[in-house]
Design an enzyme around this catalytic site. Structure first.
Site, short mmCIF file in Angstrom:
data_model
loop_
_atom_site.label_atom_id
_atom_site.label_comp_id
_atom_site.label_asym_id
_atom_site.label_seq_id
_atom_site.Cartn_x
_atom_site.Cartn_y
_atom_site.Cartn_z
N MET A 1 11.54 24.51 3.32
CA MET A 1 10.87 23.37 2.49
C MET A 1 11.68 22.48 1.58
SD MET A 1 7.88 24.63 -0.30
CE MET A 1 6.76 25.24 0.79
N TYR B 1 15.51 30.30 8.80
CA TYR B 1 14.08 30.70 9.35
C TYR B 1 14.03 30.92 11.06
CZ TYR B 1 12.05 30.69 4.98
OH TYR B 1 11.91 30.69 3.58
N ARG C 1 -10.51 0.08 14.94
CA ARG C 1 -10.22 0.60 13.67
C ARG C 1 -11.09 0.43 12.46
NH1 ARG C 1 -4.08 0.73 11.08
NH2 ARG C 1 -4.88 -1.27 10.56
N LYS D 1 0.76 -1.13 -0.05
CA LYS D 1 -0.05 -0.19 -0.08
C LYS D 1 0.73 1.17 -0.12
CE LYS D 1 -0.11 -0.30 4.81
NZ LYS D 1 -1.07 -1.01 6.17
C1 PLP Z 1 -0.02 -1.96 6.69
C2 PLP Z 1 -0.80 -3.05 7.14
C3 PLP Z 1 0.05 -4.21 7.36
C4 PLP Z 1 1.68 -4.46 7.16
O1 PLP Z 1 1.95 -3.73 8.30
P1 PLP Z 1 3.56 -3.79 8.63
O2 PLP Z 1 3.98 -3.27 10.17
O3 PLP Z 1 4.16 -2.56 7.80
O4 PLP Z 1 4.37 -5.12 8.44
C5 PLP Z 1 -0.55 -5.42 7.73
N1 PLP Z 1 -2.09 -5.50 7.85
C6 PLP Z 1 -2.75 -4.43 7.62
C7 PLP Z 1 -4.17 -4.68 8.24
C8 PLP Z 1 -2.19 -3.15 7.37
O5 PLP Z 1 -2.84 -2.30 7.67
#
Ligand code: PLP
Length: 371
Positions: free
Chosen positions: A311, A263, A136, A37
């Site tokens: 930036m 800055y 969640r 992802k």
């Molecule tokens: C992102 C995610 C993972 C992978 O998690 P890592 O900690 O990066 O290995 C696995 N399961 C779900 C539901 C996730 O959202």
């Protein structure tokens, strides 16, 4: 050579493949999937996913429908692609068209899939997530009980996977891990008759794999560890480093004691020294929280970040570093052999995941081939 970018991000695809194989070995009989992802945690799904597939990965996890459609174009047909964020409204036709597998997270999503998740008359596979302590995504305990009490509800479409997710797997001593595991097992136990035989089960992310074989079930879903982040913070990192992020020195100046930097003039040089300006900043994912905090490296030499990160620029104090190393055009390591993404995250008060997913599109990206 034309300097088009002020920073170079090198991604070692051989290290990604090796990390995959290490995790796959560690879980032995279970399958090893991959979370890709957020553009493979910022590393580039188009480059990373084919390498994982070549290393043996058959199960990929993305968050959104768009990510799933794009990954299907990258991988072609074959590998299973799961959408972790559930069934988006109106998304069933695209999901079915691209042969994606939604992870259904609520009774309305399950109902919608029963209604729309068909190709012709044939119901298409979906996964179900059970919440075991994150509040969640996923079915609550009561929703799960209601679902299995409802006779054949788990048999109205092919159930590709049942997943749970750990909240504290990077803290091996946390009692939450055992509690979530026990709860997940109980949910599976009460569903023994309702679940079609052989339904695959998935529980562990990267850190979960390191909690032991009780956590492995049929399919693990690591992300972070594939990309070199430490799945066991506080212990030596068993994974190979994947990233090197190098910023270019744009300018070097000698300054007197009392000279302000950046800055807000938040840093004042205490002694006469030299300040080098590097061509990346918070727009590149080098967080502003690193102002007066982190450091970069020139070879083995550490140069502290002084003043605020802006930036597109940041400043380092190079007064202690041999002048020959500090020349305009030279590269300094922001992430590299002396400082991992986890180290940089600690200095910024965040986690390696956020460093990776914030990596800029502005960098020149160099991919070292998997072999
Ligand atoms: C992102 C995610 C993972 C992978 O998690 P890592 O900690 O990066 O290995 C696995 N399961 C779900 C539901 C996730 O959202």
């Amino acid at each position: 050579m034309i300097d088009r970018n002020a920073a170079v991000l090198t991604i070692d695809l051989a290290a990604v493949a090796q990390n995959y194989r290490q995790l796959a070995d560690r879980i032995g009989g279970a399958q090893c999937g991959a979370a890709v992802k957020a553009n493979a945690y910022g590393l580039g799904a188009a480059e990373v996913a084919p390498v994982l597939r070549a290393a043996g990965c058959r199960h990929f996890f993305v968050a959104t429908l768009d990510e799933g459609l794009s990954l299907r174009r990258i991988l072609g047909s074959g590998p299973q692609i799961f959408l972790l964020n559930g069934l988006p409204a109106g998304g069933a036709p695209d999901i079915i068209g691209a042969d994606l597998v939604p992870v259904l997270d609520s009774p309305p999503e399950i109902e919608a899939w029963q209604q729309f998740g068909r190709k012709g008359d044939i119901p298409r596979p979906a996964a179900i997530q059970i919440d075991t302590g994150m509040s969640r995504l996923g079915l609550t305990a009561r929703e799960w009980q209601r679902l299995i009490a409802d006779g054949d509800s788990l048999r109205r479409f092919p159930l590709a996977l049942v997943i749970g997710h750990l909240a504290c797997s990077d803290e091996p001593a946390s009692p939450h891990n055992h509690q979530q595991l026990a709860l997940f097992r109980r949910h599976l136990e009460i569903a023994r008759d309702a679940l079609p035989a052989g339904t695959p089960i998935s529980f562990a992310n990267s850190s979960g794999i390191f909690l032991g074989s009780d956590y492995h079930f049929d399919l693990a879903r690591p992300g972070a560890a594939l990309y070199g982040l430490n799945p066991m913070l506080g212990q030596p990192n068993p994974m190979r480093q994947v990233l090197r992020l190098q910023g270019k020195i744009l300018q070097v100046r000698d300054v007197d004691a009392g000279t302000p930097v950046g800055y807000g003039a938040t840093h004042t040089c205490a002694h006469p020294t030299r300040i080098a300006t590097i061509g990346c900043g918070y727009a590149d994912g080098v967080f502003r929280a690193l102002s007066n905090q982190g450091a970069v490296h020139l070879g083995d030499h550490r140069a502290p970040i002084v003043g605020r990160v802006s930036m597109d620029l940041l400043s380092i104090d190079v007064g202690e570093i041999p002048a020959a190393l500090v020349q305009p055009g030279a590269l300094v390591d922001i992430i590299g052999p002396r400082q991992s993404a986890d180290d940089l995250a600690r200095a910024a008060g965040t986690i390696g995941y956020e460093i990776l997913t914030a990596l800029s599109a502005r960098y020149e990206r160099r991919y070292l081939p998997a072999g």
